[in-house]
Motif scaffolding. Structure first.
Motif, PDB file in Angstrom:
ATOM      1  N   PHE A  46     -12.396  14.333  -4.642  1.00 10.62           N
ATOM      2  CA  PHE A  46     -11.839  13.235  -3.844  1.00 10.62           C
ATOM      3  C   PHE A  46     -11.886  13.584  -2.355  1.00 10.62           C
ATOM      4  N   GLY A  78      -8.253   9.147  -6.915  1.00 10.91           N
ATOM      5  CA  GLY A  78      -7.881  10.520  -6.585  1.00 10.91           C
ATOM      6  C   GLY A  78      -6.443  10.864  -6.909  1.00 10.91           C
ATOM      7  N   ALA A 100      -2.089  -7.700  -7.605  1.00 10.85           N
ATOM      8  CA  ALA A 100      -3.038  -6.585  -7.610  1.00 10.85           C
ATOM      9  C   ALA A 100      -2.369  -5.274  -8.004  1.00 10.85           C
ATOM     10  N   GLU A 144     -11.994   2.211  -5.933  1.00  3.11           N
ATOM     11  CA  GLU A 144     -12.219   3.241  -4.909  1.00  3.11           C
ATOM     12  C   GLU A 144     -13.692   3.403  -4.577  1.00  3.11           C
ATOM     13  N   ALA A 167       0.851  -1.206   0.000  1.00  2.79           N
ATOM     14  CA  ALA A 167       0.000   0.000   0.000  1.00  2.79           C
ATOM     15  C   ALA A 167       0.879   1.245   0.000  1.00  2.79           C
ATOM     16  N   ILE A 227      -5.190   2.379   3.149  1.00  2.00           N
ATOM     17  CA  ILE A 227      -6.510   2.614   3.737  1.00  2.00           C
ATOM     18  C   ILE A 227      -6.390   3.012   5.211  1.00  2.00           C
ATOM     19  N   ARG A 243     -12.171  -8.257   7.226  1.00  2.09           N
ATOM     20  CA  ARG A 243     -10.889  -8.930   7.441  1.00  2.09           C
ATOM     21  C   ARG A 243     -10.694  -9.278   8.922  1.00  2.09           C
ATOM     22  N   LEU A 261     -15.059   6.323  -2.431  1.00  2.00           N
ATOM     23  CA  LEU A 261     -14.107   7.304  -2.964  1.00  2.00           C
ATOM     24  C   LEU A 261     -14.152   7.328  -4.483  1.00  2.00           C
ATOM     25  N   LEU A 262     -13.320   8.175  -5.053  1.00  2.00           N
ATOM     26  CA  LEU A 262     -13.060   8.114  -6.488  1.00  2.00           C
ATOM     27  C   LEU A 262     -11.551   8.040  -6.665  1.00  2.00           C
ATOM     28  N   GLY A 279      -1.459  -2.553  -3.863  1.00  2.00           N
ATOM     29  CA  GLY A 279      -2.877  -2.740  -3.532  1.00  2.00           C
ATOM     30  C   GLY A 279      -3.666  -1.448  -3.406  1.00  2.00           C
ATOM     31  N   GLY A 280      -3.006  -0.300  -3.583  1.00  2.00           N
ATOM     32  CA  GLY A 280      -3.728   0.981  -3.548  1.00  2.00           C
ATOM     33  C   GLY A 280      -3.171   1.918  -2.498  1.00  2.00           C
TER      34      GLY A 280
HETATM   35  C1  3H9 Z   1      -7.082   4.426  -3.268  1.00  2.00           C
HETATM   36  O1  3H9 Z   1      -6.206   3.811  -3.798  1.00  2.00           O
HETATM   37  C2  3H9 Z   1      -7.268   5.915  -3.366  1.00  2.00           C
HETATM   38  C3  3H9 Z   1      -6.480   6.523  -4.479  1.00  2.00           C
HETATM   39  O2  3H9 Z   1      -7.204   6.500  -5.689  1.00  2.00           O
HETATM   40  C4  3H9 Z   1      -6.228   7.997  -4.262  1.00  2.00           C
HETATM   41  C5  3H9 Z   1      -5.322   8.394  -3.179  1.00  2.00           C
HETATM   42  C6  3H9 Z   1      -5.045   9.868  -3.178  1.00  2.00           C
HETATM   43  N1  3H9 Z   1      -4.261  -0.321   2.476  1.00  2.00           N
HETATM   44  O3  3H9 Z   1      -7.551  -8.539   1.396  1.00  2.00           O
HETATM   45  P1  3H9 Z   1      -6.466  -9.234   2.104  1.00  2.00           P
HETATM   46  C7  3H9 Z   1      -4.542  -5.123   4.175  1.00  2.00           C
HETATM   47  S1  3H9 Z   1      -8.205   3.632  -2.290  1.00  2.00           S
HETATM   48  C8  3H9 Z   1      -3.916  -0.826   3.676  1.00  2.00           C
HETATM   49  O4  3H9 Z   1      -6.845 -10.214   3.152  1.00  2.00           O
HETATM   50  P2  3H9 Z   1      -5.677 -10.594  -0.301  1.00  2.00           P
HETATM   51  C9  3H9 Z   1      -5.803  -5.792   4.713  1.00  2.00           C
HETATM   52  O5  3H9 Z   1      -6.491  -4.960   5.612  1.00  2.00           O
HETATM   53  C10 3H9 Z   1      -7.589   1.958  -2.168  1.00  2.00           C
HETATM   54  N2  3H9 Z   1      -4.074  -2.126   3.978  1.00  2.00           N
HETATM   55  O6  3H9 Z   1      -5.426  -9.941   1.113  1.00  2.00           O
HETATM   56  C11 3H9 Z   1      -5.211  -7.016   5.355  1.00  2.00           C
HETATM   57  O7  3H9 Z   1      -4.674  -6.621   6.605  1.00  2.00           O
HETATM   58  P3  3H9 Z   1      -4.650  -7.636   7.817  1.00  2.00           P
HETATM   59  C12 3H9 Z   1      -7.981   1.208  -3.360  1.00  2.00           C
HETATM   60  C13 3H9 Z   1      -4.570  -2.930   3.041  1.00  2.00           C
HETATM   61  O8  3H9 Z   1      -4.386 -11.154  -0.708  1.00  2.00           O
HETATM   62  C14 3H9 Z   1      -4.040  -7.375   4.433  1.00  2.00           C
HETATM   63  O9  3H9 Z   1      -3.745  -6.178   3.705  1.00  2.00           O
HETATM   64  N3  3H9 Z   1      -7.552  -0.176  -3.183  1.00  2.00           N
HETATM   65  C15 3H9 Z   1      -4.951  -2.458   1.785  1.00  2.00           C
HETATM   66  O10 3H9 Z   1      -6.872 -11.468  -0.232  1.00  2.00           O
HETATM   67  C16 3H9 Z   1      -4.343  -8.469   3.440  1.00  2.00           C
HETATM   68  O11 3H9 Z   1      -5.538  -8.122   2.747  1.00  2.00           O
HETATM   69  C17 3H9 Z   1      -8.397  -1.124  -2.818  1.00  2.00           C
HETATM   70  O12 3H9 Z   1      -9.541  -0.861  -2.546  1.00  2.00           O
HETATM   71  C18 3H9 Z   1      -4.765  -1.088   1.511  1.00  2.00           C
HETATM   72  N4  3H9 Z   1      -5.087  -0.559   0.329  1.00  2.00           N
HETATM   73  O13 3H9 Z   1      -6.088  -9.394  -1.260  1.00  2.00           O
HETATM   74  C19 3H9 Z   1      -7.853  -2.507  -2.746  1.00  2.00           C
HETATM   75  N5  3H9 Z   1      -5.424  -3.490   1.050  1.00  2.00           N
HETATM   76  O14 3H9 Z   1      -3.807  -8.769   7.375  1.00  2.00           O
HETATM   77  C20 3H9 Z   1      -8.176  -3.122  -1.456  1.00  2.00           C
HETATM   78  C21 3H9 Z   1      -5.346  -4.568   1.840  1.00  2.00           C
HETATM   79  O15 3H9 Z   1      -4.089  -6.844   8.940  1.00  2.00           O
HETATM   80  N6  3H9 Z   1      -7.489  -4.390  -1.217  1.00  2.00           N
HETATM   81  N7  3H9 Z   1      -4.829  -4.236   3.038  1.00  2.00           N
HETATM   82  O16 3H9 Z   1      -6.081  -8.035   8.010  1.00  2.00           O
HETATM   83  C22 3H9 Z   1      -7.809  -5.525  -1.860  1.00  2.00           C
HETATM   84  O17 3H9 Z   1      -8.654  -5.583  -2.726  1.00  2.00           O
HETATM   85  C23 3H9 Z   1      -7.105  -6.775  -1.407  1.00  2.00           C
HETATM   86  O18 3H9 Z   1      -6.621  -6.538  -0.109  1.00  2.00           O
HETATM   87  C24 3H9 Z   1      -5.907  -7.211  -2.286  1.00  2.00           C
HETATM   88  C25 3H9 Z   1      -5.172  -8.396  -1.563  1.00  2.00           C
HETATM   89  C26 3H9 Z   1      -6.449  -7.723  -3.615  1.00  2.00           C
HETATM   90  C27 3H9 Z   1      -4.925  -6.094  -2.501  1.00  2.00           C
END
Ligand code: 3H9
Length: 706
Positions: free
Chosen positions: A264, A138, A103, A130, A30, A70, A284, A135-136, A66-67
């Motif tokens: 955003f 951003g 991812a 997002e 992240a 969060i 989770r 969100l969008l 992964g983004g």
């Molecule tokens: C964004 O990007 C905004 C931008 O456009 C603009 C910014 C200005 N951050 O799902 P898992 C943790 S919004 C922090 O079981 P998998 C999760 O909580 C973001 N932590 O694994 C867990 O923690 P714990 C857009 C994160 O292998 C651990 O990682 N991105 C994040 O089944 C494992 O997660 C998304 O919405 C994060 N971004 O799947 C993607 N993501 O072990 C969201 C995960 O302590 N994530 N964690 O419980 C996913 O879809 C899945 O986690 C991913 C891995 C496919 C990445």
């Protein structure tokens, strides 16, 4: 050669003329502040090092990125911002290649879009989800994506949050190459070298031509806007995404970025974002339990199911879909044939709709076997009984389990309220007994309440969670009580809805107020869908223990006495035209309600929608607090997940306990105390709610111990 290791989260290594920049921030890389700083420094390094001619971005571990992080949301953000990082990457004077595996989601894909060339190996998952977090995109995503792949495809990605694989990404134009092998580093280096040999220059997405045909792009935007308008389910961010893309069409890239940032930040400040992020984290956290930490699950290679009715067949489909063989037990051949037919019906529907081939169905059904003899369960690792809800019948089934199952097998019941401790006590192996409360239809509904009787071993609890993982269910650990977490709380807020109906609100007003709040359906619609007879049976069962002093609204009973069980009988609270699932208000039901009001001596009064929500939610939250207080749910977040996945609670509000924190526990308690003036027996403040208000704490403070 390692020429620099900046933040630890991002490392740089020069391979010939290529600076390989590795994002290494477990678990999902992240984009926290260290990664953002590291990426910026890496680009500066590449610019200033004459030996570097190109940059390659790659992720360590299982993912590219992964983004955005969060966990940083809602906290003060340290510089640089992600849009600044992306702009810096795009502005780099040397070609930047993103080599993607796993991812590349949200900000992760936005980083890749800011790079000049992109490669994705098979197994990569790209998307801009997002919207699922309120969100969008951003970090330039709303501006670069339509320029790269056009308005329609970009809006589709951003408003649905769908993920695409490498091949689809190539077809869309999101990536340039999908190599034959999955060796991301080797393929990325080879591609970058090729680009260098061709003297490729930075190719900036901000200059891509996807919006060149303004008229066509505007028409696509309008069409998408109209379809999204009717389909947002109360969510704010999809329309903000459209607005940001409109800015991409109507303004310069820089101005578009400015508008995107503003939109955003508006989303970031919203309670919907807070609710959706809570739901994401809570989903989770439900897996984090004392038992799953203490013990490893047992192997599950084969599953037995007793009962081929609606529930048993649905569970069988869920298990078969997970690729596991199923042995189904029924009392006689005719019942077994019906059980098989119930399963086949599900697959036949898929075949009819072209969503499954006849061959695939045959392959799945080959994993099914049936028997009328319990001895056929001798080899199964886990068995689930889904027979009639009667403790004596279930005890008989469990006696058979005890007799035939191998040592170390897991014995599960799908009961929705019976005392599983009592059931476990009738066997010689109570440590192996657990509740697996599926929701109907069991192959569709995500929630699985894992009900843990007092003697269950940690290994058996871990095994139940392992089964949930295989079945792609959302498990919630519950303790033993009548109704466990979900149905116990349901009984209480349902009673609050019934009381409002008797006091003057119509079922349709209550249903509409709750739909407007975000529920998929109102409580009376749910009753009509599920069948009024189900709740009636529960009410009759509870009649013996009901205190005669408690208020009991009999309107539902009057409908059931007429055989009006809802959709399946053509009328319930609503009346249904033949074959229709859309009910219309029924004047005869209104007359019955009036009569019941007279019988109960109630003078009907008006309810505002706001009051309906306050009462319904106060009842739900108060019983939710009781359930946590008694340890039936480990944490408030478990209640939230159960309600989002099993009871149609609006995800964007996070769940009832998160909603309570949002409106303030003091305000909920004040409401309960006010309602208690009319009916002090029903509105009894939960000791936990009172304690939290006194301490100035919230439910979230209890989640932190997850
Ligand atoms: C964004 O990007 C905004 C931008 O456009 C603009 C910014 C200005 N951050 O799902 P898992 C943790 S919004 C922090 O079981 P998998 C999760 O909580 C973001 N932590 O694994 C867990 O923690 P714990 C857009 C994160 O292998 C651990 O990682 N991105 C994040 O089944 C494992 O997660 C998304 O919405 C994060 N971004 O799947 C993607 N993501 O072990 C969201 C995960 O302590 N994530 N964690 O419980 C996913 O879809 C899945 O986690 C991913 C891995 C496919 C990445």
């Amino acid at each position: 050669m390692n020429i620099e290791s900046q933040t630890g989260a991002v490392t740089c290594e020069r391979r010939g003329k290529i600076l390989v920049v590795t994002i290494d921030n477990a678990p999902v890389n992240a984009l926290n502040s260290a990664v953002r700083r590291g990426l910026t420094e890496a680009i500066e390094k590449a610019e200033s090092d004459d030996q570097v001619e190109a940059v390659m971005l790659i992720g360590a571990g299982r993912n590219f990125i992964g983004g955005a992080d969060i966990r940083e949301f809602g906290k003060p953000s340290l510089p640089p911002t992600l849009p600044e990082v992306c702009n810096r990457i795009e502005a780099c004077s040397k070609p930047v290649v993103a080599a993607i595996h796993g991812a590349a989601l949200g900000g992760g894909l936005e980083v890749a879009l800011a790079a000049h060339y992109r490669l994705a190996v098979a197994g990569a998952k790209l998307g801009l989800p997002e919207v699922e977090l309120g969100l969008l995109p951003g970090a330039g995503g709303t501006q670069r994506t339509p320029r790269l792949i056009g308005v329609r495809a970009a809006l589709d990605l951003m408003t649905t949050g769908c993920r695409v694989d490498a091949k689809q990404a190539r077809e869309l134009g999101l990536v340039d190459r999908v190599p034959a092998s999955e060796d991301t580093l080797a393929e990325g280096l080879a591609y970058t070298q090729e680009l260098l040999a061709l003297k490729a220059r930075p190719r900036r997405t901000c200059d891509a031509a996807g919006l060149a045909d303004k008229a066509a792009a505007a028409a696509e935007l309008e069409a998408a806007h109209n379809s999204i308008l009717g389909n947002t389910r109360g969510l704010v961010s999809p329309l903000k995404i459209v607005e940001a893309v409109r800015a991409a069409l109507e303004h310069s890239f820089e101005e578009g970025l400015r508008i995107e940032r503003k939109l955003f930040l508006e989303c970031m400040e919203s309670s919907q974002r807070a609710g959706l992020v809570h739901a994401f984290m809570a989903e989770r956290d439900v897996w984090k339990l004392p038992e799953t930490r203490q013990a490893a699950p047992r192997r599950i290679d084969q599953v037995g199911i007793v009962g081929g009715g609606t529930m048993g067949a649905g569970i069988a489909v869920a298990v078969l879909d997970a690729g596991l063989p199923v042995v189904m037990i029924e009392r006689d051949e005719a019942s077994l044939a019906r059980g098989r037919a119930n399963i086949e019906k599900v697959y036949d529907r898929l075949v009819e709709r072209g969503r499954m081939s006849a061959d695939a169905k045959a392959t799945v059904m080959a994993r099914w076997s049936g028997s009328t003899r319990y001895e056929s369960l001798a080899e199964v690792d886990l068995v689930i009984e889904a027979v009639f809800e009667d403790i004596a019948i279930k005890q008989e089934v469990f006696a058979q389990f005890d007799r035939v199952l191998k040592p170390g097998a897991t014995l599960a019941t799908n009961t929705s309220y019976l005392d599983i401790d009592a059931l476990a006590a009738t066997t010689s192996r109570p440590q192996d007994v657990i509740g697996l409360h599926f929701f109907s239809p069991a192959n569709i509904m995500k929630l699985l309440e894992i009900v843990v009787p007092s003697k269950a071993s940690a290994e058996v609890v871990a095994t139940a969670f392992e089964l949930a993982k295989k079945l792609r269910k959302v498990p919630v650990r519950a303790g033993v009580c009548d109704g466990f977490i979900g149905n116990r709380i349901l009984a209480v807020y349902r009673a609050a809805a019934d009381a409002m109906m008797e006091d003057g609100a119509s079922p349709w007003q209550i249903d509409k107020a709750l739909r407007d709040f975000g529920f998929a359906m109102g409580p009376f619609q749910v009753t009509d869908l599920a069948g009024g007879d189900i709740g009636w049976a529960t009410r009759k069962r509870r009649a013996v223990t009901r205190d005669p002093e408690d208020r009991y609204v009999q309107i539902g009973d009057r409908l059931c006495e007429r055989g009006w069980f809802g959709q399946k009988t053509g009328r319930g609270y609503y009346v249904y035209a033949s074959g229709s699932r859309e009910g219309t208000p029924d004047p005869e039901v209104e007359a019955i309600i009036d009569e019941e009001r007279r019988r109960a001596g109630v003078t009907p009064r008006d309810f505002s929608d706001d009051e309906i929500i306050r009462r319904y939610m106060a009842a739900m939250i108060n019983e939710g607090a009781n359930v946590v207080h008694e340890g039936i749910a480990l944490r408030p977040l478990d209640v939230d997940v159960a309600f989002v996945h099993g009871y149609g609670f609006p995800r964007f509000r996070g769940g009832p306990m998160k909603y309570a924190d949002t409106v303030g526990l003091g305000s909920v308690l004040d409401d309960i105390r006010r309602f208690a003036n009319e009916d002090p027996r029903f509105w009894r403040p939960s000791p936990l709610l009172v304690e939290l208000v006194e301490r100035g704490a919230d439910f979230a403070s209890l989640n932190q111990h997850a």
